[in-house]
Scaffold this motif. Structure first.
Motif, PDB file in Angstrom:
ATOM      1  N   LEU A 165     -33.159 -43.602-110.303  1.00 60.53           N
ATOM      2  CA  LEU A 165     -31.761 -44.016-110.301  1.00 60.53           C
ATOM      3  C   LEU A 165     -31.088 -43.625-111.604  1.00 60.53           C
ATOM      4  O   LEU A 165     -29.982 -43.109-111.602  1.00 60.53           O
ATOM      5  N   SER A 166     -31.738 -43.856-112.723  1.00 64.28           N
ATOM      6  CA  SER A 166     -31.122 -43.568-114.013  1.00 64.28           C
ATOM      7  C   SER A 166     -30.813 -42.088-114.179  1.00 64.28           C
ATOM      8  O   SER A 166     -29.877 -41.718-114.871  1.00 64.28           O
ATOM      9  N   GLU A 167     -31.562 -41.214-113.547  1.00 65.79           N
ATOM     10  CA  GLU A 167     -31.298 -39.771-113.633  1.00 65.79           C
ATOM     11  C   GLU A 167     -30.012 -39.391-112.921  1.00 65.79           C
ATOM     12  O   GLU A 167     -29.400 -38.394-113.239  1.00 65.79           O
ATOM     13  N   ASN A 168     -29.589 -40.216-111.960  1.00 72.06           N
ATOM     14  CA  ASN A 168     -28.367 -39.930-111.216  1.00 72.06           C
ATOM     15  C   ASN A 168     -27.139 -40.607-111.797  1.00 72.06           C
ATOM     16  O   ASN A 168     -26.046 -40.420-111.298  1.00 72.06           O
ATOM     17  N   LEU A 215     -35.510 -53.794-101.884  1.00 69.16           N
ATOM     18  CA  LEU A 215     -35.106 -53.285-103.191  1.00 69.16           C
ATOM     19  C   LEU A 215     -35.687 -51.906-103.475  1.00 69.16           C
ATOM     20  O   LEU A 215     -36.864 -51.662-103.275  1.00 69.16           O
ATOM     21  N   ARG A 216     -34.810 -51.011-103.956  1.00 72.87           N
ATOM     22  CA  ARG A 216     -35.226 -49.651-104.287  1.00 72.87           C
ATOM     23  C   ARG A 216     -34.913 -49.290-105.729  1.00 72.87           C
ATOM     24  O   ARG A 216     -35.547 -48.405-106.293  1.00 72.87           O
ATOM     25  N   TYR A 217     -33.923 -49.904-106.319  1.00 73.21           N
ATOM     26  CA  TYR A 217     -33.434 -49.472-107.622  1.00 73.21           C
ATOM     27  C   TYR A 217     -33.752 -50.429-108.765  1.00 73.21           C
ATOM     28  O   TYR A 217     -34.129 -49.996-109.841  1.00 73.21           O
ATOM     29  N   ILE A 218     -33.544 -51.709-108.551  1.00 80.43           N
ATOM     30  CA  ILE A 218     -33.853 -52.699-109.582  1.00 80.43           C
ATOM     31  C   ILE A 218     -34.916 -53.624-109.015  1.00 80.43           C
ATOM     32  O   ILE A 218     -34.682 -54.337-108.040  1.00 80.43           O
ATOM     33  N   LEU A 219     -36.084 -53.588-109.652  1.00 82.50           N
ATOM     34  CA  LEU A 219     -37.214 -54.364-109.164  1.00 82.50           C
ATOM     35  C   LEU A 219     -37.435 -55.596-110.030  1.00 82.50           C
ATOM     36  O   LEU A 219     -37.207 -55.563-111.240  1.00 82.50           O
ATOM     37  N   THR A 220     -37.870 -56.668-109.400  1.00 83.24           N
ATOM     38  CA  THR A 220     -38.193 -57.894-110.111  1.00 83.24           C
ATOM     39  C   THR A 220     -39.661 -57.869-110.488  1.00 83.24           C
ATOM     40  O   THR A 220     -40.516 -57.624-109.647  1.00 83.24           O
ATOM     41  N   GLU A 221     -39.928 -58.108-111.735  1.00 87.71           N
ATOM     42  CA  GLU A 221     -41.297 -58.280-112.216  1.00 87.71           C
ATOM     43  C   GLU A 221     -41.466 -59.782-112.391  1.00 87.71           C
ATOM     44  O   GLU A 221     -40.980 -60.362-113.354  1.00 87.71           O
ATOM     45  N   MET A 222     -42.124 -60.401-111.426  1.00 91.09           N
ATOM     46  CA  MET A 222     -42.227 -61.857-111.364  1.00 91.09           C
ATOM     47  C   MET A 222     -42.695 -62.477-112.680  1.00 91.09           C
ATOM     48  O   MET A 222     -43.692 -62.060-113.245  1.00 91.09           O
ATOM     49  N   GLY A 223     -41.930 -63.455-113.141  1.00 90.60           N
ATOM     50  CA  GLY A 223     -42.273 -64.179-114.351  1.00 90.60           C
ATOM     51  C   GLY A 223     -42.038 -63.423-115.642  1.00 90.60           C
ATOM     52  O   GLY A 223     -42.269 -63.951-116.722  1.00 90.60           O
ATOM     53  N   VAL A 224     -41.552 -62.171-115.546  1.00 91.51           N
ATOM     54  CA  VAL A 224     -41.372 -61.356-116.748  1.00 91.51           C
ATOM     55  C   VAL A 224     -39.924 -60.928-116.904  1.00 91.51           C
ATOM     56  O   VAL A 224     -39.272 -61.225-117.897  1.00 91.51           O
ATOM     57  N   ALA A 272     -28.261 -60.449-108.844  1.00 90.35           N
ATOM     58  CA  ALA A 272     -28.021 -60.461-107.401  1.00 90.35           C
ATOM     59  C   ALA A 272     -26.702 -59.757-107.075  1.00 90.35           C
ATOM     60  O   ALA A 272     -26.619 -58.986-106.111  1.00 90.35           O
ATOM     61  N   ASN A 273     -25.681 -59.985-107.875  1.00 88.35           N
ATOM     62  CA  ASN A 273     -24.387 -59.326-107.661  1.00 88.35           C
ATOM     63  C   ASN A 273     -24.487 -57.816-107.857  1.00 88.35           C
ATOM     64  O   ASN A 273     -23.919 -57.043-107.090  1.00 88.35           O
ATOM     65  N   LYS A 318     -24.180 -54.517-104.949  1.00 88.60           N
ATOM     66  CA  LYS A 318     -23.302 -53.359-105.119  1.00 88.60           C
ATOM     67  C   LYS A 318     -24.044 -52.024-105.064  1.00 88.60           C
ATOM     68  O   LYS A 318     -23.475 -51.036-104.613  1.00 88.60           O
ATOM     69  N   ILE A 319     -25.289 -51.975-105.531  1.00 80.89           N
ATOM     70  CA  ILE A 319     -25.961 -50.666-105.616  1.00 80.89           C
ATOM     71  C   ILE A 319     -27.068 -50.449-104.596  1.00 80.89           C
ATOM     72  O   ILE A 319     -27.411 -49.311-104.323  1.00 80.89           O
TER      73      ILE A 319
END
Length: 68
Positions: free
Chosen positions: A64-67, A47-56, A34-35, A39-40
């Motif tokens: 994002l990683s390319e930048n 959410l655009r950059y870090i996605l939650t995969e529920m339960g996983v 969450a923190n 920041k990003i």
């Protein structure tokens, strides 16, 4: 996460990679994610950059990683 962009990283994997065997608390991971998102993400509610995969775990989008 950027080294594994596009791949789902399970909670246990992330916890082990960051804190080693010293913690197994998923709450610690959730608070830190969450923190990082505050920041990003332009809008942490959309959410655009870090996605939650529920339960996983979490997945960083490849664009994002390319930048980084």
């Amino acid at each position: 996460m950027s080294k594994n962009a596009g791949k789902v990283l399970p909670h246990d994997f992330i916890i082990r990679e960051i804190w080693g065997i010293y913690t197994d608390e998923i709450h610690t991971l959730r608070v830190n994610m969450a923190n990082i998102r505050r920041k990003i993400e332009v809008n942490p509610g959309s959410l655009r950059y870090i996605l939650t995969e529920m339960g996983v775990g979490y997945r960083m989008v490849e664009e994002l990683s390319e930048n980084l």
